[in-house]
Design an enzyme around this catalytic site. Structure first.
Site, PDB file in Angstrom:
ATOM      1  N   MET A 112       9.913 -47.829 -17.062  1.00 44.78           N
ATOM      2  CA  MET A 112      10.823 -47.332 -16.021  1.00 44.78           C
ATOM      3  C   MET A 112      10.921 -45.814 -15.997  1.00 44.78           C
ATOM      4  O   MET A 112      11.452 -45.243 -15.062  1.00 44.78           O
ATOM      5  CB  MET A 112      12.232 -47.905 -16.244  1.00 44.78           C
ATOM      6  CG  MET A 112      12.337 -49.384 -16.006  1.00 44.78           C
ATOM      7  SD  MET A 112      11.982 -49.861 -14.302  1.00 44.78           S
ATOM      8  CE  MET A 112      13.109 -48.851 -13.384  1.00 44.78           C
ATOM      9  N   ARG A 113      10.425 -45.176 -17.042  1.00 45.28           N
ATOM     10  CA  ARG A 113      10.533 -43.726 -17.155  1.00 45.28           C
ATOM     11  C   ARG A 113      10.005 -42.998 -15.914  1.00 45.28           C
ATOM     12  O   ARG A 113      10.650 -42.077 -15.411  1.00 45.28           O
ATOM     13  CB  ARG A 113       9.818 -43.248 -18.422  1.00 45.28           C
ATOM     14  CG  ARG A 113      10.124 -41.821 -18.784  1.00 45.28           C
ATOM     15  CD  ARG A 113       9.475 -41.388 -20.111  1.00 45.28           C
ATOM     16  NE  ARG A 113      10.058 -42.106 -21.223  1.00 45.28           N
ATOM     17  CZ  ARG A 113       9.386 -42.934 -22.005  1.00 45.28           C
ATOM     18  NH1 ARG A 113       8.109 -43.168 -21.811  1.00 45.28           N
ATOM     19  NH2 ARG A 113       9.984 -43.541 -22.999  1.00 45.28           N
ATOM     20  N   PRO A 114       8.844 -43.395 -15.358  1.00 48.24           N
ATOM     21  CA  PRO A 114       8.324 -42.667 -14.191  1.00 48.24           C
ATOM     22  C   PRO A 114       9.254 -42.714 -12.985  1.00 48.24           C
ATOM     23  O   PRO A 114       9.446 -41.701 -12.315  1.00 48.24           O
ATOM     24  CB  PRO A 114       7.000 -43.377 -13.887  1.00 48.24           C
ATOM     25  CG  PRO A 114       6.615 -44.030 -15.168  1.00 48.24           C
ATOM     26  CD  PRO A 114       7.888 -44.397 -15.847  1.00 48.24           C
ATOM     27  N   VAL A 117      12.111 -40.294 -13.685  1.00 45.09           N
ATOM     28  CA  VAL A 117      11.651 -38.904 -13.670  1.00 45.09           C
ATOM     29  C   VAL A 117      11.400 -38.432 -12.233  1.00 45.09           C
ATOM     30  O   VAL A 117      11.776 -37.318 -11.867  1.00 45.09           O
ATOM     31  CB  VAL A 117      10.389 -38.730 -14.546  1.00 45.09           C
ATOM     32  CG1 VAL A 117       9.734 -37.382 -14.307  1.00 45.09           C
ATOM     33  CG2 VAL A 117      10.751 -38.894 -16.016  1.00 45.09           C
TER      34      VAL A 117
END
Length: 178
Positions: A112-114, A117
């Site tokens: 889920m980081r992208p 970000v």
């Protein structure tokens, strides 16, 4: 031991550089960097001359060099400070957020980081441009910075190309009902 707590308030930005000729970072490590920028060689004689002249100018008299650029640096500092004040009020339209999440799924990026970000970077770009709402252009810029180095499908796919990222974001936003 119970009752012992150690805390250290810190705010920092880590900027890492590397030369791809010296090897590559493992995808798992590279994936921890929120944003990535690839710097290509300078292909213009005029631009190369400018770099050399500024280097010589700095080495000749660092204090004078700093003074020469102090106004533009102060202007940039003020713009960043203003963007930091605006950022909490920047709105992310729901259709763009849906587009971001759909594109990340379509591109098969890991985790889920992208998504997070891209949302944060696009909002920051809007604030830096003194706008209260994120645009598709903000999302496209943020997506390229956030996705061009990301692992995909558990590391079995290479990172998406700039063209794939632009196409996925643009199509995903078009598909979302406003």
């Amino acid at each position: 031991r119970e009752g012992i707590s150690v805390a250290h308030p810190s705010r920092f930005i880590f900027i890492g550089t590397m030369n791809p000729e010296e090897g590559e970072l493992r995808p798992q490590l590279l994936d921890r960097f929120p944003l990535s920028v690839s710097v290509e060689r300078i292909g213009s004689v005029g631009d190369r001359m400018e770099v050399v002249m500024r280097n010589v100018e700095f080495e000749r008299d660092p204090a004078q060099f700093l003074e020469k650029y102090s106004d533009s640096q102060e202007e940039l500092r003020n713009r960043i400070a203003q963007a930091k004040r605006l950022l909490p009020d920047v709105k992310m339209p729901e259709r763009l957020l849906l587009g971001i999440c759909k594109a990340c799924l379509d591109l098969k990026v890991d985790g889920m980081r992208p998504d997070i970000v891209i949302c944060k970077a696009a909002s920051t770009l809007a604030a830096f441009e003194k706008r209260g709402e994120v645009t598709l252009d903000d999302v496209l810029v943020a997506s390229e910075l956030a996705l061009s180095h990301r692992t995909r499908e558990g590391g079995f796919l290479k990172p998406a190309t700039h063209e794939e990222i632009k196409k996925a974001i643009t199509e995903a936003v078009k598909e979302v009902k406003p």
